[in-house]
Design an enzyme around this catalytic site. Structure first.
Site, short mmCIF file in Angstrom:
data_model
loop_
_atom_site.label_atom_id
_atom_site.label_comp_id
_atom_site.label_asym_id
_atom_site.label_seq_id
_atom_site.Cartn_x
_atom_site.Cartn_y
_atom_site.Cartn_z
N THR A 90 0.87 -1.18 0.00
CA THR A 90 0.00 0.00 0.00
C THR A 90 0.90 1.23 0.00
OG1 THR A 90 -1.67 -1.18 1.29
CG2 THR A 90 -1.85 1.21 1.21
N LYS A 165 -7.84 1.74 -3.08
CA LYS A 165 -7.48 1.31 -1.72
C LYS A 165 -7.62 2.47 -0.72
CE LYS A 165 -5.12 -1.00 1.56
NZ LYS A 165 -5.59 -2.19 2.25
N LYS A 240 -1.29 4.94 8.66
CA LYS A 240 -0.49 5.09 7.42
C LYS A 240 -1.39 5.29 6.22
CE LYS A 240 1.73 2.18 4.06
NZ LYS A 240 2.18 0.85 3.66
P1 NAD Z 1 5.74 -6.23 7.26
O1 NAD Z 1 6.49 -5.10 7.87
O2 NAD Z 1 5.32 -7.38 8.09
O3 NAD Z 1 6.59 -6.82 6.02
C1 NAD Z 1 7.38 -6.05 5.17
C2 NAD Z 1 8.63 -6.85 4.87
O4 NAD Z 1 9.43 -6.10 3.94
C3 NAD Z 1 9.51 -7.08 6.10
O5 NAD Z 1 9.67 -8.48 6.29
C4 NAD Z 1 10.84 -6.39 5.77
O6 NAD Z 1 11.97 -7.08 6.25
C5 NAD Z 1 10.78 -6.39 4.25
N1 NAD Z 1 11.65 -5.38 3.66
C6 NAD Z 1 11.78 -4.08 3.98
N2 NAD Z 1 12.70 -3.48 3.19
C7 NAD Z 1 13.15 -4.44 2.34
C8 NAD Z 1 14.11 -4.46 1.29
N3 NAD Z 1 14.77 -3.33 0.95
N4 NAD Z 1 14.33 -5.62 0.64
C9 NAD Z 1 13.64 -6.74 0.97
N5 NAD Z 1 12.72 -6.80 1.96
C10 NAD Z 1 12.49 -5.66 2.64
O7 NAD Z 1 4.47 -5.56 6.55
P2 NAD Z 1 3.13 -6.28 6.08
O8 NAD Z 1 2.14 -6.27 7.19
O9 NAD Z 1 3.49 -7.56 5.41
O10 NAD Z 1 2.61 -5.22 4.99
C11 NAD Z 1 3.20 -5.12 3.71
C12 NAD Z 1 2.39 -4.13 2.90
O11 NAD Z 1 1.03 -4.57 2.83
C13 NAD Z 1 2.34 -2.72 3.51
O12 NAD Z 1 2.43 -1.79 2.46
C14 NAD Z 1 0.97 -2.68 4.20
O13 NAD Z 1 0.45 -1.37 4.27
C15 NAD Z 1 0.15 -3.55 3.28
N6 NAD Z 1 -1.02 -4.20 3.92
C16 NAD Z 1 -0.89 -4.80 5.12
C17 NAD Z 1 -2.01 -5.41 5.69
C18 NAD Z 1 -1.92 -6.08 7.04
O14 NAD Z 1 -2.97 -6.38 7.63
N7 NAD Z 1 -0.71 -6.37 7.54
C19 NAD Z 1 -3.24 -5.39 5.04
C20 NAD Z 1 -3.33 -4.80 3.78
C21 NAD Z 1 -2.21 -4.20 3.23
#
Ligand code: NAD
Length: 291
Positions: A90, A165, A240
């Site tokens: 997102t 979204k 966010k």
């Molecule tokens: P998270 O923080 O659990 O996972 C993100 C991952 O990205 C981490 O494991 C981190 O180590 C990795 N990362 C960061 N920088 C990196 C890089 N340079 N190279 C490789 N890996 C890297 O976040 P999430 O909950 O999985 O959310 C991911 C996305 O999905 C976000 O944009 C969030 O807004 C969106 N989202 C989340 C949810 C939810 O309920 N968690 C729901 C809908 C959308």
């Protein structure tokens, strides 16, 4: 079967990638902290560039637009020309559009495909994908996303998925605060939570914040309120997304007066008591302010 690079194997990305593996695709993942993905049986490469080597499709699932662009710095020159490059993070609409421009310049087919449905949907393979991409690519995109999806909606060209979204989550945040204020007011007027629920869920107050993510324990046993507001959809993520919605409102000159107020309420909540709570925990803020 397709060879898929999956970069960003966090709470969402790890189970999404695991569903692609389970569907028989060849997956090469990459994350700075890959343990969760390894535990789920997702093969992990040594770098983002190594993960995209030989891939037909690249998927990113990262915390922010800045990180999506940083990962693009590492991978774009290594992705095979003509590949689909799907960002399911997102991020801001304008960040998604500039990411798409960079992908097109690298000879790739960009897709913004943010999701709704949270970690539960990611694990179950029932996420709703909001897709911004060229019409000609939609059938292929839908087939690729299918193991992770309950629904795939084509919203328009690049950036349209992110636009849909932020509109949805703006609506959701406002409705959650409305539902929470109504419960606290009803309680103070002597109504039980069950009575408030029975009436409003069958009347014009009906909405997802009430009937699925109900902020009081009891009426909807599966809602986070029944487990001490353990997320669910965590408040910092809602804060966010509201920031992205307000950014989009400013860019387009849209007057989202209530949205601005709700954003400031969620920002404060997410930075304080609500940091580890589902966004429905906002009812605790209403209660505290009503004592
Ligand atoms: P998270 O923080 O659990 O996972 C993100 C991952 O990205 C981490 O494991 C981190 O180590 C990795 N990362 C960061 N920088 C990196 C890089 N340079 N190279 C490789 N890996 C890297 O976040 P999430 O909950 O999985 O959310 C991911 C996305 O999905 C976000 O944009 C969030 O807004 C969106 N989202 C989340 C949810 C939810 O309920 N968690 C729901 C809908 C959308």
């Amino acid at each position: 079967m397709t060879t898929i690079a999956f970069i960003g194997l966090g709470n969402m990305g790890a189970p999404m990638a695991a569903n692609l593996v389970a569907a028989g695709h060849t997956v090469a993942g990459f994350d700075l902290a890959p343990q969760a993905a390894l535990d789920l049986g997702v093969p992990v490469a040594e770098s983002a560039a190594a993960a995209v080597d030989g891939a037909d499709v690249v998927i990113t699932m990262l915390p922010s637009g800045a990180l999506v662009h940083a990962v693009y710095d590492e991978i774009l020159e290594h992705v095979a020309a003509g590949s689909l490059i799907i960002d399911s993070s997102t991020i801001a609409v304008d960040e998604a559009r500039t990411a798409a421009e960079r992908a097109v310049a690298a000879g790739l087919r960009p897709v913004d495909a943010p999701v709704s449905g949270g970690v539960v949907g990611a694990e179950a393979g029932t996420l709703a994908f909001m897709v911004g991409a060229a019409e000609a690519d939609i059938a292929e995109i839908t087939t690729t996303l299918e193991p992770m999806a309950g629904k795939v909606v084509h919203c328009g060209d690049s950036g349209a998925g992110q636009a849909a979204k932020v509109c949805n989550n703006l609506m959701l945040a406002i409705s959650m605060i409305g539902v929470s204020e109504a419960f606290v007011l009803g309680e103070k007027l002597g109504l039980t939570d069950q009575t408030i629920f029975d009436v409003t869920s069958n009347a014009t107050g009906q909405c997802w914040a009430l009937t699925t993510n109900c902020p009081v324990p009891g009426p909807v046993p599966t809602s986070p309120a029944n487990r001490d507001f353990k997320p669910g959809f965590a408040s910092p993520l809602m804060a966010k997304d509201l920031g992205l919605a307000m950014q989009a409102a400013e860019l387009t000159g849209t007057d989202t007066e209530v949205g601005r107020l709700v954003q400031s309420i969620y920002r404060e909540f997410a930075d304080g008591d609500g940091a580890a709570q589902d966004f429905s925990g906002i009812i605790n803020r209403v209660r505290a302010a009503s004592e």
